[in-house]
Design a protein around this motif. Structure first.
Motif, PDB file in Angstrom:
ATOM      1  N   VAL A 209      31.060 -34.686  13.175  1.00  0.00           N
ATOM      2  CA  VAL A 209      31.595 -35.935  12.617  1.00  0.00           C
ATOM      3  C   VAL A 209      31.044 -37.143  13.370  1.00  0.00           C
ATOM      4  O   VAL A 209      30.660 -38.155  12.760  1.00  0.00           O
ATOM      5  CB  VAL A 209      33.140 -35.909  12.632  1.00  0.00           C
ATOM      6  N   VAL A 210      30.967 -37.058  14.684  1.00  0.00           N
ATOM      7  CA  VAL A 210      30.435 -38.174  15.482  1.00  0.00           C
ATOM      8  C   VAL A 210      28.964 -38.411  15.152  1.00  0.00           C
ATOM      9  O   VAL A 210      28.530 -39.557  14.974  1.00  0.00           O
ATOM     10  CB  VAL A 210      30.628 -37.892  16.990  1.00  0.00           C
ATOM     11  N   LEU A 211      28.196 -37.344  15.051  1.00  0.00           N
ATOM     12  CA  LEU A 211      26.782 -37.513  14.696  1.00  0.00           C
ATOM     13  C   LEU A 211      26.621 -38.096  13.296  1.00  0.00           C
ATOM     14  O   LEU A 211      25.729 -38.905  13.051  1.00  0.00           O
ATOM     15  CB  LEU A 211      26.046 -36.173  14.798  1.00  0.00           C
TER      16      LEU A 211
ATOM     17  N   LEU B 239      23.009 -29.220  12.913  1.00  0.00           N
ATOM     18  CA  LEU B 239      24.112 -28.623  13.666  1.00  0.00           C
ATOM     19  C   LEU B 239      25.108 -27.919  12.740  1.00  0.00           C
ATOM     20  O   LEU B 239      25.567 -26.808  13.026  1.00  0.00           O
ATOM     21  CB  LEU B 239      24.825 -29.705  14.483  1.00  0.00           C
ATOM     22  N   ALA B 240      25.419 -28.538  11.612  1.00  0.00           N
ATOM     23  CA  ALA B 240      26.324 -27.912  10.649  1.00  0.00           C
ATOM     24  C   ALA B 240      25.705 -26.645  10.059  1.00  0.00           C
ATOM     25  O   ALA B 240      26.382 -25.622   9.896  1.00  0.00           O
ATOM     26  CB  ALA B 240      26.670 -28.895   9.535  1.00  0.00           C
ATOM     27  N   PHE B 241      24.409 -26.698   9.762  1.00  0.00           N
ATOM     28  CA  PHE B 241      23.729 -25.517   9.241  1.00  0.00           C
ATOM     29  C   PHE B 241      23.740 -24.392  10.268  1.00  0.00           C
ATOM     30  O   PHE B 241      24.030 -23.239   9.949  1.00  0.00           O
ATOM     31  CB  PHE B 241      22.285 -25.853   8.859  1.00  0.00           C
ATOM     32  N   GLY B 242      23.435 -24.722  11.512  1.00  0.00           N
ATOM     33  CA  GLY B 242      23.438 -23.717  12.571  1.00  0.00           C
ATOM     34  C   GLY B 242      24.811 -23.118  12.789  1.00  0.00           C
ATOM     35  O   GLY B 242      24.956 -21.922  13.029  1.00  0.00           O
ATOM     36  N   ALA B 243      25.843 -23.947  12.685  1.00  0.00           N
ATOM     37  CA  ALA B 243      27.211 -23.456  12.893  1.00  0.00           C
ATOM     38  C   ALA B 243      27.619 -22.495  11.784  1.00  0.00           C
ATOM     39  O   ALA B 243      28.285 -21.488  12.039  1.00  0.00           O
ATOM     40  CB  ALA B 243      28.183 -24.627  12.962  1.00  0.00           C
TER      41      ALA B 243
ATOM     42  N   VAL C 158      36.622 -26.547  17.072  1.00  0.00           N
ATOM     43  CA  VAL C 158      37.091 -27.921  16.880  1.00  0.00           C
ATOM     44  C   VAL C 158      36.143 -28.896  17.559  1.00  0.00           C
ATOM     45  O   VAL C 158      35.811 -29.950  17.007  1.00  0.00           O
ATOM     46  CB  VAL C 158      38.535 -28.075  17.418  1.00  0.00           C
ATOM     47  N   LEU C 159      35.681 -28.545  18.737  1.00  0.00           N
ATOM     48  CA  LEU C 159      34.742 -29.399  19.457  1.00  0.00           C
ATOM     49  C   LEU C 159      33.439 -29.551  18.677  1.00  0.00           C
ATOM     50  O   LEU C 159      32.884 -30.650  18.596  1.00  0.00           O
ATOM     51  CB  LEU C 159      34.473 -28.798  20.841  1.00  0.00           C
ATOM     52  N   LEU C 160      32.972 -28.487  18.091  1.00  0.00           N
ATOM     53  CA  LEU C 160      31.761 -28.530  17.281  1.00  0.00           C
ATOM     54  C   LEU C 160      31.968 -29.398  16.047  1.00  0.00           C
ATOM     55  O   LEU C 160      31.091 -30.183  15.677  1.00  0.00           O
ATOM     56  CB  LEU C 160      31.355 -27.115  16.875  1.00  0.00           C
ATOM     57  N   LEU C 161      33.123 -29.288  15.427  1.00  0.00           N
ATOM     58  CA  LEU C 161      33.435 -30.104  14.254  1.00  0.00           C
ATOM     59  C   LEU C 161      33.485 -31.585  14.613  1.00  0.00           C
ATOM     60  O   LEU C 161      32.948 -32.431  13.872  1.00  0.00           O
ATOM     61  CB  LEU C 161      34.766 -29.646  13.661  1.00  0.00           C
TER      62      LEU C 161
END
Length: 81
Positions: free
Chosen positions: A10-12, A29-33, A3-6
């Motif tokens: 969104v903030v970025l 970051l989304a690709f890495g996740a 959730v923190l990563l999500l």
């Protein structure tokens, strides 16, 4: 943690309206996740490694101390009767 990563993605993405470099950061970051995160399938491999190490330890420990355990079991059975 997910959730923190999500929230961070969104903030970025929101900061991307100020400076497009933030959109790139959010995309990376989304690709890495998705690539290296929970969806990578590495959990099973890590679990297998853990089980293999645990099985080796169990076999080694049981071989080293089998005689002592048998003596203690016989001694305990003698006390019960």
């Amino acid at each position: 943690m997910f959730v923190l990563l999500l929230v961070l993605i969104v903030v970025l993405f929101g900061f991307g309206f100020l400076n497009p470099i933030w959109w790139v950061a959010a995309a990376v970051l989304a690709f890495g996740a998705t690539r290296y995160g929970r969806g990578g399938g590495s959990d099973f491999a890590e679990y297998q490694d853990y089980r293999d190490r645990q099985d080796r330890w169990d076999r080694r420990y049981s071989r080293q101390h089998r005689a002592r355990w048998n003596r203690e079991d016989r001694r305990d059975r003698g006390r019960r009767g």
